[in-house]
Design a protein around this motif. Structure first.
Motif, PDB file in Angstrom:
ATOM      1  N   CYS A  77       0.827  -1.220   0.000  1.00  0.00           N
ATOM      2  CA  CYS A  77       0.000   0.000   0.000  1.00  0.00           C
ATOM      3  C   CYS A  77       0.854   1.260   0.000  1.00  0.00           C
ATOM      4  CB  CYS A  77      -0.926  -0.002   1.218  1.00  0.00           C
ATOM      5  SG  CYS A  77      -2.212  -1.258   1.172  1.00  0.00           S
ATOM      6  N   TYR A 568      -3.191  -0.473  -5.263  1.00  0.00           N
ATOM      7  CA  TYR A 568      -4.638  -0.468  -5.039  1.00  0.00           C
ATOM      8  C   TYR A 568      -5.152  -1.867  -4.695  1.00  0.00           C
ATOM      9  CZ  TYR A 568      -4.581   4.243  -6.961  1.00  0.00           C
ATOM     10  OH  TYR A 568      -4.318   5.568  -7.176  1.00  0.00           O
ATOM     11  N   VAL A 569      -4.574  -2.914  -5.322  1.00  0.00           N
ATOM     12  CA  VAL A 569      -4.954  -4.285  -4.971  1.00  0.00           C
ATOM     13  C   VAL A 569      -4.587  -4.587  -3.525  1.00  0.00           C
ATOM     14  CG1 VAL A 569      -4.457  -6.718  -5.438  1.00  0.00           C
ATOM     15  CG2 VAL A 569      -4.861  -5.154  -7.334  1.00  0.00           C
ATOM     16  N   CYS A 570      -3.382  -4.162  -3.109  1.00  0.00           N
ATOM     17  CA  CYS A 570      -2.958  -4.361  -1.721  1.00  0.00           C
ATOM     18  C   CYS A 570      -3.890  -3.630  -0.759  1.00  0.00           C
ATOM     19  CB  CYS A 570      -1.521  -3.897  -1.527  1.00  0.00           C
ATOM     20  SG  CYS A 570      -0.289  -5.008  -2.254  1.00  0.00           S
ATOM     21  N   MET A 571      -4.352  -2.464  -1.148  1.00  0.00           N
ATOM     22  CA  MET A 571      -5.286  -1.736  -0.285  1.00  0.00           C
ATOM     23  C   MET A 571      -6.577  -2.526  -0.098  1.00  0.00           C
ATOM     24  SD  MET A 571      -4.898   2.203  -1.591  1.00  0.00           S
ATOM     25  CE  MET A 571      -3.310   3.013  -1.614  1.00  0.00           C
ATOM     26  N   GLY A 572      -7.073  -3.096  -1.203  1.00  0.00           N
ATOM     27  CA  GLY A 572      -8.300  -3.872  -1.104  1.00  0.00           C
ATOM     28  C   GLY A 572      -8.139  -5.091  -0.225  1.00  0.00           C
ATOM     29  N   PHE A 573      -7.066  -5.875  -0.462  1.00  0.00           N
ATOM     30  CA  PHE A 573      -6.825  -7.049   0.367  1.00  0.00           C
ATOM     31  C   PHE A 573      -6.446  -6.663   1.790  1.00  0.00           C
ATOM     32  CE2 PHE A 573      -6.318  -9.251  -3.734  1.00  0.00           C
ATOM     33  CZ  PHE A 573      -7.137 -10.349  -3.493  1.00  0.00           C
ATOM     34  N   VAL A 575      -7.710  -4.216   3.500  1.00  0.00           N
ATOM     35  CA  VAL A 575      -8.966  -3.975   4.227  1.00  0.00           C
ATOM     36  C   VAL A 575      -9.577  -5.291   4.682  1.00  0.00           C
ATOM     37  CG1 VAL A 575     -11.332  -3.128   3.962  1.00  0.00           C
ATOM     38  CG2 VAL A 575      -9.428  -1.789   3.066  1.00  0.00           C
ATOM     39  N   LEU A 576      -9.556  -6.303   3.789  1.00  0.00           N
ATOM     40  CA  LEU A 576     -10.082  -7.618   4.168  1.00  0.00           C
ATOM     41  C   LEU A 576      -9.250  -8.236   5.277  1.00  0.00           C
ATOM     42  CD1 LEU A 576     -10.852  -9.086   0.606  1.00  0.00           C
ATOM     43  CD2 LEU A 576     -12.484  -8.121   2.249  1.00  0.00           C
TER      44      LEU A 576
END
Length: 612
Positions: A77, A568-573, A575-576
């Protein structure tokens, strides 16, 4: 006889001590395993104990990997804050090193390409396409017996003849601070028979500027105080012009129309006129008309001083000074010094008033990183030596040239083609007539020449006559030139810029009793702007060079884009990850993150000894 009483006592003592030690060990082991000592008889067997150990090791490993995953996502991120900038700086520095020179680098490949586009198999020639507006009815224009509509010239635009243009920077020098370079920019033209659709010896007829020059002289002439002299000048000059109505035309081979120099002088020798009871006037040779005009010239050139980009890479290629002084310059009283780095003279062009500062116009290179920063407004004007001033381009859209991302700019039809009433600063360029053309008269020895876009595109007051003179209507798709610029380097990848040469047609004044049945230039149609030739410059980065450049640029662009996508992918994962971690901790508590130290050796030994 032994005393058995003491012996029995000692054995009882040893037995008591052993029992005490066993009880103490059992207490420690029970405490270590958090199991009540009362349950010692119910301890599991060895297999169950090994299974418990493995489960705890496995749980600890999973939790450690989960924490590592969180750290990985966190780094993924935050890299978006620095990784793209770091990559951009690497690319930026590499381009700067390749394109900015502060001194001669004879062994540098990029420097060699800056010096000349003649690079053997890797050459990138500028192809010059020349087409002629061939007059198909030359006999009609001076025929006074025809109605005016039939006296209009009819044109047929020929297919192109093509010449490859190569440039050579010679006499190169650099300023002491490395910010400026001076060179003599020489051009050579070589016929390209493969691209040409007409031959060099094909004959055509075009409108010549001689007659319009005579009319222009009449309109700007300052009369001498004696009418006798004025009458002699007017009548003699126009009679000389009209002695051959074909003076209106140039009929020659394609090569001669391109490279021959038109010379015209009147008087062709010095004349003395004695005024009765007055002074004697001397009319020097060529004082009325002295034209020297040619379309192209092999080996011609001009001096440039341009910005190297050192200290300000966006100015790389910026024209600071220009001069048409000779390459082998010899100072004289009228021209004492060659353009140089030190003085404040920015030009030796004397056809514009006030004199023209060229900056921020660029030539060939549009500045390192300039277009990248702001593509819609950052392209500087492009200096055109033929026009002796810059040509302005308007932003069009992003494009791709051979898979290379670029920005396209089209020739502007705005203020640069306006007359001075629409745009007052154009009074400097003597644009006092109809809008839509560039008035070059003062730059060609008062020879009336005007440049426009092909088929009078952007000049509706002239284009309205196209159908009457055999021309098609103008079209933005066909007639507007463009530049496609690579944003990071400022290099032009693909260009097609066209200019149309034009000459005004006006009748000679009736210097005598010219009748309608006489073929005379007095009968010419008035107020016409006649096209003469179409000059199109094309330059393209070859396929091999484009592939190499595309790989490098696309790699950098893909990495840059990849950093953002990855972030952005790291940000999404992330959050999970955070959501699940908080849920698990809330349900199980922090104490179960790492359940026991399954790998402690003493604990292993105690478990094994106690179980068996």
């Amino acid at each position: 006889m032994r005393d058995t009483t003491k012996l029995m006592g000692n054995e009882s003592l040893r037995s008591a001590r052993a029992k005490h030690e066993n009880d103490e060990m059992s207490s420690q082991l029970s405490s270590a395993l958090s199991i009540d000592s009362k349950e010692m008889p119910n301890w599991p067997n060895r297999k169950k104990m090994e299974k418990l150990k493995k489960q705890r090791c496995k749980t600890n490993c999973y939790h450690i990997l989960w924490v590592i995953l969180g750290l990985f996502l966190f780094i993924g991120c935050i890299q978006i804050l620095w990784a793209p900038t770091y990559l951009e700086n690497i690319v930026h520095d590499g381009i700067t090193d390749a394109f900015i020179f502060t001194g001669p680098k004879p062994n540098d490949e990029n420097y060699a390409k800056w010096v000349t586009n003649d690079q053997g198999d890797e050459s990138i020639p500028i192809n010059v396409y020349l087409q002629f507006f061939n007059v198909t009815n030359p006999e009609d224009l001076a025929n006074g017996e025809l109605p005016m509509e039939e006296r209009l010239p009819k044109f047929n635009l020929t297919p192109p003849i093509v010449y490859a243009q190569y440039y050579y920077r010679e006499n190169i020098s650099f300023s002491e601070d490395g910010t400026m370079s001076r060179s003599y920019f020489k051009t050579m033209f070589f016929h390209d028979p493969e691209l040409s659709e007409i031959e060099e010896d094909d004959v055509f007829t075009i409108i010549a500027p001689l007659v319009s020059g005579g009319v222009h002289w009449r309109d700007t002439y300052q009369p001498i105080e004696w009418d006798f002299v004025n009458n002699w000048l007017f009548d003699g000059f126009f009679q000389w012009l009209d002695s051959d109505p074909d003076n209106l035309f140039s009929t020659a081979t394609a090569r001669d129309l391109i490279f021959d120099i038109l010379n015209a002088k009147w008087p062709n020798q010095t004349v003395e006129i004695n005024v009765p009871l007055g002074p004697t006037y001397t009319i020097p040779e060529g004082s009325v008309i002295d034209f020297t005009y040619g379309m192209l010239k092999n080996g011609s050139g001009s001096w440039y001083i341009s910005h190297t980009g050192y200290g300000d890479e966006q100015r790389m290629g910026e024209v600071l000074k220009w001069s048409n002084q000779a390459q082998n310059f010899e100072p004289d009283e009228d021209d004492p010094v060659l353009i140089n780095f030190d003085d404040m003279n920015h030009t030796f062009i004397d056809c514009w008033y006030p004199h023209l500062p060229y900056s921020p116009a660029h030539f060939i290179y549009q500045g390192v990183w300039a277009v990248k920063e702001d593509p819609e407004t950052s392209l500087p004007p492009f200096f055109v030596s033929t026009l002796k001033k810059p040509l302005i381009f308007d932003y069009y859209k992003p494009v791709k040239y051979r898979d290379i991302p670029a920005e396209q700019y089209n020739t502007s039809t705005g203020r640069q083609f306006m007359n001075e009433s629409q745009y007052p600063p154009n009074a400097q360029y003597f644009q006092f007539g109809t809008s839509g053309v560039l008035n070059m008269t003062h730059c060609f020895n008062e020879l009336p020449l005007f440049f426009s876009l092909p088929h009078f595109y952007g000049a509706p007051d002239f284009a309205v006559n196209n159908s009457r003179i055999g021309l098609r209507d103008p079209s933005g798709d066909k007639d507007n030139g463009f530049l496609q610029v690579e944003p990071m380097t400022g290099a032009i990848l693909n260009a097609e810029v066209a200019l149309q040469g034009n000459v005004p047609i006006d009748p000679l004044p009736n210097y005598g009793n010219i009748t309608e049945d006489q073929r005379s230039l007095v009968h010419l149609p008035p107020g016409m702007m006649a096209p003469t030739y179409l000059l199109t410059y094309e330059a393209h980065l070859p396929e091999a060079g484009a592939k190499d450049l595309a790989k490098q640029i696309n790699l950098a662009n893909n990495l840059d884009e990849g950093f953002y996508i990855f972030g952005y992918v790291c940000m999404g994962f992330g959050v999970l990850w955070w959501t699940f971690t908080m849920y698990w901790l809330g349900k199980n508590g922090c104490g179960k993150v790492f359940p026991g130290f399954c790998c402690n050796k003493n604990l292993h030994s105690q478990i094994r000894d106690a179980a068996f």
